[in-house]
Design a protein around this motif. Structure first.
Motif, short mmCIF file in Angstrom:
data_model
loop_
_atom_site.label_atom_id
_atom_site.label_comp_id
_atom_site.label_asym_id
_atom_site.label_seq_id
_atom_site.Cartn_x
_atom_site.Cartn_y
_atom_site.Cartn_z
N SER A 76 -6.01 2.30 5.65
CA SER A 76 -6.26 3.46 4.80
C SER A 76 -4.95 3.95 4.18
CB SER A 76 -6.91 4.61 5.57
OG SER A 76 -7.07 5.74 4.73
N SER A 77 -5.04 4.38 2.95
CA SER A 77 -3.88 4.97 2.27
C SER A 77 -3.46 6.27 2.95
CB SER A 77 -4.22 5.23 0.80
OG SER A 77 -5.41 6.00 0.69
N LEU A 95 0.84 -1.21 0.00
CA LEU A 95 0.00 0.00 0.00
C LEU A 95 0.87 1.25 0.00
CD1 LEU A 95 -2.78 1.26 0.09
CD2 LEU A 95 -2.80 0.98 2.58
N LYS A 96 1.97 1.21 0.71
CA LYS A 96 2.90 2.34 0.74
C LYS A 96 3.43 2.64 -0.66
CE LYS A 96 6.99 4.00 3.24
NZ LYS A 96 8.01 3.65 4.26
N VAL A 129 0.62 4.20 -2.83
CA VAL A 129 0.43 5.61 -2.50
C VAL A 129 1.56 6.46 -3.07
CG1 VAL A 129 0.37 7.28 -0.59
CG2 VAL A 129 -0.97 5.16 -0.45
N GLU A 165 -12.29 3.12 -0.22
CA GLU A 165 -11.94 2.47 1.05
C GLU A 165 -13.17 2.20 1.92
OE1 GLU A 165 -7.37 4.16 1.48
OE2 GLU A 165 -8.88 4.85 2.91
N LEU A 182 -8.68 5.61 -4.40
CA LEU A 182 -8.94 4.39 -3.63
C LEU A 182 -10.31 4.45 -2.94
CD1 LEU A 182 -5.40 3.75 -2.12
CD2 LEU A 182 -6.58 2.41 -3.87
N TYR A 213 -0.05 6.61 4.56
CA TYR A 213 1.20 6.70 3.80
C TYR A 213 1.30 7.97 2.95
CZ TYR A 213 1.36 1.86 5.29
OH TYR A 213 1.36 0.71 6.05
N VAL A 230 -3.47 11.61 -4.11
CA VAL A 230 -4.16 10.43 -3.58
C VAL A 230 -5.55 10.85 -3.15
CG1 VAL A 230 -4.16 8.65 -1.79
CG2 VAL A 230 -2.00 9.37 -2.83
#
Length: 500
Positions: free
Chosen positions: A282-283, A246-247, A250, A263, A261, A286, A295
């Motif tokens: 959750s993004s 995920l990091k 992002v 979520e 995204l 990051y 993002v």
């Protein structure tokens, strides 16, 4: 599953015509051979696209409006309409098992905060709310994300990074309205409404099953990929991108691409250890700079707070995105319900939200494990059990035809007063396949464990009856005699094998 290998011929020697027909059904490879697929294609908006028959025909029984093109229905809508044709009623839905619903149970669950029962309506709440939402609610959303995901980070969300929208689809539509003619990446399978949203884009790059970060980087470099759209956690497979993956995803928002995204299932995470209960994904965790990283997060009260009827959701992103969404919202939807926005503010309190998460994760993990155990008893093993969401992506490939395709399996369960969602609705394919049998999602159905346990058991019992019938009677009983409309009398024996 050798128990289903049953004879199809009625006698040795020259087969009867009915046996020839049954053999065709067993070996069908094209949708034109399937009654369930023909019903789907005859539904408004579901004819194959890119194929024009001359002259174009119009159904005189349907009201037609010049210049209007029917978009087709999402999976849940189509399946609900088919269920209504088979006797389902929202006023007596307790008589059915709805394992197709894309919503969680909304009543009390063990150890959760009390459900909201009354709503205050001060006089000023009777006015329009701003298209970006009530400021106090936007502040509450920003605070919740900062407390949950961004503690000790220099860059913090403010109300200016939040836009309140009347539902997730409205949020996605607002975002789609402000994205230019660029290459957009999407996943297969994914949320059914993306099919309509993506139709607004002309340049599409599919990314099947598992989001491959390295391949996505190649697509950015070689195809000019500008937008990445994905649900995380993912509907319908129940998988989740987390940690370093995920990091890295992002980080693409700092390298010239926009990452969108969805979520909505960020709380539906099922940890192995109880000490991890209450954690969510959750993004936002990051994002380095809330106003520079491209993002975009879409979420809301619908799933996590189990309030789908409120239609109070949000889009989070850089400030300049929110100003653009304000303008697109002014001509798309006009904004979310004003009184319900005010009622939502206390629900965003971080302590309240954590209590909701812990109760939700315990309860839905129990339901997930219960359904998986019952499916295993029926020899319906799930290839990849869900680690998130409240969905099970069930592969029917080992069942005998025609039960091994999602549309036929769905139609057979309607006879048992049970609803599931055929996998083809998650084949995000805005151009629409000419032969659904070629879809990678064709052999799947999505089962929801969103409903209460008693409804889940009712639905699994129905699946068990279908499998028992297949073992006892063979495939002659399946693939035909589907009720087309509510006005058509129910007569499951209307097309027996001997009449074929």
């Amino acid at each position: 599953m050798a128990i289903f290998q049953l004879p199809f011929s009625s006698r040795p020697g020259t087969p009867k015509f009915k046996d020839v027909v049954l053999d065709v059904m067993r070996n069908m490879k094209h949708e034109k051979d399937s009654e369930a697929h023909q019903i789907f294609r005859q539904s408004a908006g579901h004819a194959p696209k890119g194929v024009r028959l001359l002259p174009e025909t119009v159904n005189p029984e349907e009201e037609t409006v010049p210049g209007i093109q029917h978009p087709g229905s999402t999976g849940v809508i189509y399946c609900s309409e088919r269920a209504i044709a088979n006797g389902f009623s929202y006023t007596a839905q307790h008589e059915w098992a709805n394992l197709g619903q894309g919503a969680p149970e909304v009543g009390p669950i063990p150890n959760a905060p009390e459900r909201p029962k009354t709503i205050q309506m001060p006089e000023d709440s009777l006015e329009y709310a701003p298209t970006t939402g009530v400021k106090a609610l936007r502040e509450a959303v920003a605070n919740l994300y900062n407390v949950t995901y961004r503690q000790n980070k220099a860059s913090q969300y403010t109300y200016e990074n939040v836009c309140i929208v009347p539902g997730g689809r409205a949020g996605l539509s607002r975002v789609a309205a402000v994205i230019g003619d660029v290459y957009t990446s999407y996943q297969i399978p994914d949320y059914t409404a993306y099919d309509q949203v993506l139709s607004a884009f002309k340049r599409l790059v599919p990314n099947k099953y598992k989001l491959d970060i390295q391949q996505t980087k190649k697509d950015i470099a070689t195809q000019g990929l500008a937008v990445i759209l994905a649900s995380n956690p993912r509907n319908p497979t129940g998988q989740v991108i987390k940690g370093n993956d995920l990091k890295e995803l992002v980080a693409l928002g700092r390298e010239g691409s926009t990452v969108i995204l969805d979520e909505f299932y960020s709380w539906y995470i099922y940890p192995e250890n109880d000490k991890d209960l209450g954690k969510s994904i959750s993004s936002a965790e990051y994002v380095e700079d809330v106003n520079q990283d491209a993002v975009i997060i879409v979420d809301g009260l619908t799933k996590n707070w189990r309030l789908p009827g409120w239609r109070v959701c949000w889009v989070i992103g850089p400030k300049n995105l929110v100003t653009a969404l304000s303008q697109s919202g002014s001509f798309l939807d006009g904004g979310a319900n004003h009184p319900l926005q005010l009622a939502a503010i206390p629900l965003l309190d971080p302590t309240h939200a954590r209590n909701e998460r812990v109760a939700l994760q315990k309860h839905f993990k129990m339901k997930r494990d219960h359904v998986l155990a019952r499916l295993k008893d029926l020899h319906l093993d799930v290839d990849v059990p869900p680690h998130a969401t409240f969905y099970i992506w069930l592969n029917l490939e080992k069942l005998p035809a025609p039960l091994n395709n999602g549309l036929t399996f769905f139609e057979e369960l309607l006879k048992e007063q049970t609803i599931v969602i055929p996998g083809i609705f998650f084949d995000i394919n805005p151009s629409h396949r000419r032969n659904l049998f070629n879809s990678p999602c064709h052999h799947f159905v999505r089962l929801s464990f969103g409903p209460p346990v008693e409804d889940l058991d009712k639905g699994i019992d129905a699946i068990a009856r279908v499998l028992k019938k297949a073992k006892k009677e063979g495939m002659r009983a399946f693939g035909h005699s589907y009720k087309k409309s509510i006005d058509e009398p129910i007569n499951l024996a209307s097309k027996t094998v001997d009449q074929v």
